[in-house]
Write an enzyme that holds these catalytic residues in place. Structure first.
Site, PDB file in Angstrom:
ATOM      1  N   ASP A  35      -6.738  -3.589  -5.540  1.00  0.00           N
ATOM      2  CA  ASP A  35      -7.828  -2.765  -4.912  1.00  0.00           C
ATOM      3  C   ASP A  35      -7.439  -1.060  -4.893  1.00  0.00           C
ATOM      4  OD1 ASP A  35     -10.333  -2.017  -3.482  1.00  0.00           O
ATOM      5  OD2 ASP A  35      -9.524  -2.238  -1.571  1.00  0.00           O
ATOM      6  N   SER A  36      -7.965  -0.396  -5.943  1.00  0.00           N
ATOM      7  CA  SER A  36      -7.398   0.775  -6.194  1.00  0.00           C
ATOM      8  C   SER A  36      -8.627   1.813  -6.261  1.00  0.00           C
ATOM      9  CB  SER A  36      -6.566   1.012  -7.432  1.00  0.00           C
ATOM     10  OG  SER A  36      -7.541   0.758  -8.607  1.00  0.00           O
ATOM     11  N   SER A  37      -8.442   3.221  -6.132  1.00  0.00           N
ATOM     12  CA  SER A  37      -9.457   4.062  -6.653  1.00  0.00           C
ATOM     13  C   SER A  37      -9.717   4.040  -8.226  1.00  0.00           C
ATOM     14  CB  SER A  37      -8.983   5.569  -6.171  1.00  0.00           C
ATOM     15  OG  SER A  37      -7.605   5.826  -6.625  1.00  0.00           O
ATOM     16  N   ASP A  38     -10.522   4.726  -8.562  1.00  0.00           N
ATOM     17  CA  ASP A  38     -10.916   4.932 -10.018  1.00  0.00           C
ATOM     18  C   ASP A  38      -9.700   5.207 -10.991  1.00  0.00           C
ATOM     19  OD1 ASP A  38     -13.345   4.350  -9.273  1.00  0.00           O
ATOM     20  OD2 ASP A  38     -13.877   6.495  -9.107  1.00  0.00           O
ATOM     21  N   GLU A  80       0.837  -1.157   0.069  1.00  0.00           N
ATOM     22  CA  GLU A  80       0.105  -0.046   0.011  1.00  0.00           C
ATOM     23  C   GLU A  80       0.852   1.282  -0.064  1.00  0.00           C
ATOM     24  OE1 GLU A  80      -3.491   1.116   0.021  1.00  0.00           O
ATOM     25  OE2 GLU A  80      -2.181   2.827   0.088  1.00  0.00           O
ATOM     26  N   ASP A  84       5.499   1.405  -3.045  1.00  0.00           N
ATOM     27  CA  ASP A  84       4.899   1.506  -4.527  1.00  0.00           C
ATOM     28  C   ASP A  84       4.838   0.136  -5.036  1.00  0.00           C
ATOM     29  OD1 ASP A  84       4.066   2.786  -6.788  1.00  0.00           O
ATOM     30  OD2 ASP A  84       6.348   2.338  -7.770  1.00  0.00           O
ATOM     31  N   GLY A  85       3.479  -0.279  -5.389  1.00  0.00           N
ATOM     32  CA  GLY A  85       3.244  -1.564  -6.147  1.00  0.00           C
ATOM     33  C   GLY A  85       4.070  -1.954  -7.482  1.00  0.00           C
TER      34      GLY A  85
END
Lengths: 222, 222
Positions: A92-95, A43, A74-75
């Site tokens: 599971d991200s934002s838009d 995350e 950072d992923g």
């Protein structure tokens, strides 16, 4: 649903990576799966995790599970350093506008492919077909560049715009079936998990798209 | 969906009654079914029909079909005078508060039973499980007083509260299966209907309820 759709499509999801998901809700669900042994979560924003622990304890409880190892970072960087490691990667991200836009690109799917073991599966937040089908199609096309099987599923979330959310799911297994694919877990075990939402019927129903959506996505669905 | 769910559950829906549905949308869909020969519609408010013709021509076009006979009047009175006539009765009403409340009562189901032929099917607007499951359960219990098989289905409607709507469906056929029940119409025919939303998969998915809903309705579902 973003957790159980990919987990129940994989015959043996021992090691799972969660990208994002800072509220802890995805971790809370993933650890429930009896075949999952290790969950790693990357995350980028530590503050999200802190605020969730403070204000959303029913979500953040996922962080307490001993199967979970949380890393702040950072992923993209994380995956570059982890090759052929995971059975399932859940994003599971934002838009797909603003800070999370790179998590919907073809290059992100390439990176996930290399972090996955053979026959690995990815699942990402994918937007609503009522709002912008072209975004969904674009994301699926990016996925299809690296994953031989790609699909799109939906579930009801009353607090989201249009009351639902979609998921783009991809598999490295070229014989993957996303529907009728719930395996290794019999009904007795599913009962024992005591889930509130997910059932094998709900899994299959998630992939039943309205005819106009199915037709629009025909070229990328398989 | 309120049209095709009951029509495709019935082996031969020749004669259909629509109660309410003054905008014409349900009539527009029902007449498409190739086995439907006659559609009778009883709408209490003529002004709704007039306004729909004026402002919603894409819905009101249903009134133009030669299979349809529209009557302005009270559905309760209409059904008292039509015994054992219909294969399917669809009630397209407003919510179960205010003027439409009587369309959700046990006595309404009793009346519909008597207006139906043997093995007839009813389908009504049934509300969202996110908003008030007790209303849905109450309606289903009223249905169950007169119909041996009762179920509840959902579909996505982005403009409705919570982004979806439910349907209560009842059948006089005690061997009725609501899922895997699409019959008499093969896939080729369904393609020929050129529907925008409905497919046999969407039909079955409508009955896949979240586990907590399924458990709450267990005593009335069968």
């Amino acid at each position: 649903m973003i957790s159980f759709l990919p987990l129940f499509c994989h015959p043996n999801p021992k090691k799972v990576l969660i990208v994002g998901g800072g509220d802890g809700g995805v971790a809370r669900e993933v650890v429930k799966h009896p075949l999952v042994e290790e969950v790693h979560q990357i995350e980028i924003d530590e503050r999200v995790v802190e605020l969730s622990k403070q204000h959303l304890p029913s979500m953040a409880c996922g962080f307490k599970n001993e199967k979970l190892k949380l890393t702040i970072g950072d992923g993209f960087e994380y995956m570059k350093n982890h090759k052929n490691e995971f059975d399932v990667i859940i994003t599971d991200s934002s838009d797909p506008i603003g800070p999370a836009v790179s998590l919907f690109n073809e290059s992100y799917y390439k990176l996930m492919k290399h972090a996955l073991k053979e026959d690995g599966i990815v699942c990402s937040q994918g937007g609503s077909f009522w709002l912008d089908l072209s975004y969904i199609k674009k994301t699926m096309l990016g996925c299809k560049e690296h994953f031989p099987k790609v699909s799109y599923a939906i579930t009801s979330v009353p607090s989201y715009p249009c009351g639902h959310i979609g998921f783009v799911i991809g598999s490295l297994n070229k014989n993957q079936k996303f529907v009728n694919s719930v395996n290794k877990i019999d009904n007795f075990d599913i009962e024992a998990l005591n889930l509130k939402y997910y059932t094998p019927e709900v899994h299959d129903a998630a992939f039943a798209l309205p005819r106009w959506v199915q037709q629009s996505l025909m070229s990328v669905l398989n």
